[in-house]
Scaffold this active site. Structure first.
Site, PDB file in Angstrom:
ATOM      1  N   CYS A  63      33.336 -27.779 -38.092  1.00 35.69           N
ATOM      2  CA  CYS A  63      34.800 -27.660 -38.120  1.00 35.69           C
ATOM      3  C   CYS A  63      35.352 -28.720 -37.174  1.00 35.69           C
ATOM      4  O   CYS A  63      34.705 -29.733 -36.941  1.00 35.69           O
ATOM      5  CB  CYS A  63      35.245 -26.239 -37.739  1.00 35.69           C
ATOM      6  SG  CYS A  63      34.906 -25.791 -36.021  1.00 35.69           S
ATOM      7  N   ALA A  64      36.523 -28.482 -36.613  1.00 34.20           N
ATOM      8  CA  ALA A  64      37.114 -29.471 -35.717  1.00 34.20           C
ATOM      9  C   ALA A  64      36.427 -29.499 -34.353  1.00 34.20           C
ATOM     10  O   ALA A  64      36.013 -30.551 -33.878  1.00 34.20           O
ATOM     11  CB  ALA A  64      38.611 -29.213 -35.549  1.00 34.20           C
TER      12      ALA A  64
END
Length: 98
Positions: A63-64
């Site tokens: 993810c981020a």
């Protein structure tokens, strides 16, 4: 649950372009830049799309920053998937993006 660094992921991708990599960021984040081999399955749609995931080989989740991928990885682990969370997420990724 297993974890790897983004550096370890980059090494794996250099030897296996068919690596099962799931990016759980939302569609707009994914469109802003992602790892070429990644498939986007946003966390907001994740439970509805879990049956579409390939169980034949380990799933790497990114993810981020690492929080959402950790949640998705824990969920997949509870369902019996062989899952590896990518620590640090795209913020730590230094490789090429598309």
């Amino acid at each position: 649950m297993k974890t790897i660094t983004t550096t370890e992921l980059e090494t794996l991708l250099s030897t296996d372009e068919t690596l099962n990599l799931i990016d759980v960021r939302e569609t707009d984040e994914f469109a802003g830049g992602h790892i070429k081999q990644a498939k986007n399955v946003p966390l907001s749609d994740f439970s509805a799309k879990v049956d579409e995931l390939d169980r034949t080989k380990p799933i790497h989740v990114i993810c981020a920053a690492g929080g959402r991928s950790m949640n998705a990885s824990a969920y997949l682990d509870s369902l019996g998937f062989d899952v590896i969370n990518v620590d640090g997420g795209m913020l730590s990724w230094t490789g090429e993006t598309v």
